[in-house]
Design an enzyme around this catalytic site. Structure first.
Site, PDB file in Angstrom:
ATOM      1  N   CYS A 224      39.393   3.248  21.183  1.00 15.40           N
ATOM      2  CA  CYS A 224      38.830   2.056  21.755  1.00 15.40           C
ATOM      3  C   CYS A 224      38.486   1.165  20.430  1.00 15.40           C
ATOM      4  O   CYS A 224      38.001  -0.091  20.606  1.00 15.40           O
ATOM      5  CB  CYS A 224      37.513   2.132  22.459  1.00 15.40           C
TER       6      CYS A 224
ATOM      7  N   HIS B  89      33.974 -10.398  12.700  1.00  7.90           N
ATOM      8  CA  HIS B  89      33.769 -11.119  14.259  1.00  7.90           C
ATOM      9  C   HIS B  89      34.998 -12.243  13.999  1.00  7.90           C
ATOM     10  O   HIS B  89      35.232 -12.410  15.280  1.00  7.90           O
ATOM     11  CB  HIS B  89      32.351 -11.767  14.312  1.00  7.90           C
TER      12      HIS B  89
END
Ligand code: PEP
Ligand code: MG
Length: 539
Positions: free
Chosen positions: A471, A174
């Site tokens: 993606c 993250h």
């Protein structure tokens, strides 16, 4: 590419924790001091959240909420009531929860970083010390750290922190994803960083993933100037996505909420290739109602009214657990009941989400495509497609599991499109945890084995004339984006900050060059050779 001096996160100095207990009469005052410190830390984080947008704001708000979490505050209060000074009570209470989270398994790792971050901020507040964390430099600098709490990453000012280097974390952790969203070049899992002193000039190449300490100053300046020329070309690129000879490849954006979609709308992105819906609900204890969901999804559809929007159904589990998705206790969550597999035990959750997406489509007049994450078999694709169609939606699936890539032709018998998630496809192809810093070289999307699976999938799509997009983070790398085009993918979806760079690079090369690069890459046996082969063809 950035050439700037190193700054470091300031750690909390060693603090003498009083060994003895405090007198009973003083304990209520100590408890009050602790409550005030925790509230002050939460208030500061909330204020930073209010100034940030999108994911950054959410991460800061989530950390602020954790600073006020009753469970650990209660555990610290109990210790103060039993005589512990506040600093000791905080340290012990947080350690108790750190141990618990660690035992729960890898997916709670980021919470552990957050908790320790909050502990240090509260202890600093209690001791009247400056808040630990990221310093505010006077000149643009490159921040080096072991790892950053997501809240620290989210709060970075891209004007002053022009690069980020960490010793821990994987390319799809993250920290890396948030840095990319902020447009800050980020290189993770770098060893030998500790030896680089504060103030040392370093050259950081976020695209190649390299960091050079004390490089030749004129060579560094030349590299930066070349990168700035590329950046200028990127800023001028206005879309739509196509190679120099006019082969169209849709350039789309990855978003996680309405705010991110509105940011993406300011780029030349032609639509949304991946709306990660689970990221809207990471802090929710209960399942949002159909109306609530429809409103949130509608914001993204409104931002891209009349354009292509691909909504992914909840990819809950593993590194993104949702409290209301009822995850079983598993030894190995990345290989467990995550993504579409949750629908087996809880079909209502998927049905209600599809109903919400359909409602958002009706309310906004923009009909999205929907896709399911973590599909492994054609039967799963068939079942998902039937459900999506029953809600009037156009179904597709993500290709993230090698089994699905190998049988892409069978899966395409049931769905209208495929979207390749290279982050998980690399994780599962290489059997390497995408969160692991030690294994970052294995989860590199340039791995020829991963690209071979992309080629198989793209070929299957071309054979039946159905779109196959990418993606995952691979689509954010301009050079790799050209290779993916050569492999035959029809759209590339990346973080907003990457859209211009990818579009500009693609516009400078021909389809034949992309195909030649793809052939060259497929003939290699390592990620480094693959990158070098592509560079030789595409420049
Ligand atoms: C992927 O796996 O590449 C992907 C796009 O999904 P996520 O990163 O959300 O798992
Ligand atoms: Mg994935």
């Amino acid at each position: 590419m950035q050439y700037a001096p190193v700054i470091r996160v300031s750690a909390l100095p060693a603090i003498e924790v009083p060994a003895g207990d405090i007198a009973e009469a003083d304990r209520p005052v100590e408890a009050g001091r602790f409550a005030a410190a925790a509230t002050e830390v939460a208030t500061r984080l909330r204020a930073r959240a209010a100034h940030a947008t999108g994911a950054a704001s959410e991460v800061l708000a989530a950390t602020a909420a954790l600073a006020q979490d009753r469970a650990w505050l209660g555990a610290a209060d109990k210790r103060i009531a039993a005589g512990a000074p506040a600093v000791r009570a905080v340290t012990e209470a947080v350690e108790q929860f750190v141990e618990m989270f660690t035992q729960l398994g890898g997916l709670m790792a980021e919470r552990v970083t957050d908790l320790r971050d909050i502990r240090d901020r509260v202890v600093a507040e209690l001791c009247g010390l400056p808040e630990p964390g990221v310093p505010l430099p006077d000149i643009p600098s490159i921040l080096c750290a072991e790892d950053l709490a997501p809240a620290d990453t989210a709060g970075l000012d891209p004007q002053l922190v022009v690069g980020l280097v960490t010793t821990l974390g994987g390319p799809t952790s993250h920290t890396a994803i948030i840095a990319r969203q902020l447009g800050i070049p980020c290189v993770v899992a770098v060893s030998g960083l500790d030896a680089v002193a504060v103030g040392t000039m370093v050259l950081l190449d976020g695209t190649a993933g390299t960091v050079t300490a004390d490089p030749d100053a004129s060579e560094a300046a030349e590299a930066v100037a070349a990168a700035q020329r590329d950046a200028r070309a990127a800023r001028q690129w206005a879309g739509p996505g196509a190679t120099a000879d006019g082969h169209a490849v849709a350039i789309l954006a990855n978003v996680q909420d309405g705010a991110a979609a509105r940011t993406a709308r300011e780029t030349p992105a032609e639509g949304v290739g991946l709306f990660r819906t689970e990221l809207c609900f990471l802090n929710r204890d209960t399942e949002p109602t159909v109306d609530e969901q429809a409103k949130i999804y509608g914001e993204v559809l409104e931002a891209f009214a009349g354009h292509k929007v691909v909504v992914r159904t909840l990819d809950a589990g593993s590194d993104k657990p949702l409290k209301f998705a009822g995850h079983p206790d598993e030894a190995n969550p990345a290989l467990g009941v995550r993504g579409i597999r949750i629908a087996e035990g809880n079909p209502g959750l998927l049905d209600r989400q599809l109903e919400s997406i359909a409602a958002a489509a009706r309310q906004t007049g923009t009909a999205p495509w929907v896709m399911a994450p973590m599909i492994a078999t054609a039967a799963e694709a068939k079942s998902f497609a039937a459900k999506a169609r029953s809600h009037g939606l156009t179904p597709g699936v993500m290709i993230e599991v090698p089994a699905a890539a190998l049988l892409a032709d069978k899966i395409l018998e049931h769905v209208e499109f495929l979207s390749i998630g290279t982050n998980d496809l690399a994780q599962y192809t290489m059997a390497a945890d995408r969160m692991s810093a030690d294994l970052a070289a294995l989860t590199d999307p340039w791995q020829p084995a991963v690209l071979t699976l992309v080629a198989i999938t793209a070929r299957a799509g071309a054979a039946v004339g159905k779109p196959v997009g990418v993606c995952g983070e691979a689509a954010a790398d301009p050079l790799l984006a050209c290779v993916l085009t050569g492999l035959g993918v029809s759209s590339l979806s990346a973080a907003s900050a990457a859209v211009n760079g990818v579009g500009a690079k693609l516009s400078q090369v021909t389809l034949q060059q992309c195909r030649d690069a793809a052939d060259a890459v497929l003939a290699t046996a390592s990620a480094a050779d693959a990158r070098a082969a592509a560079l030789a063809v595409l420049g």
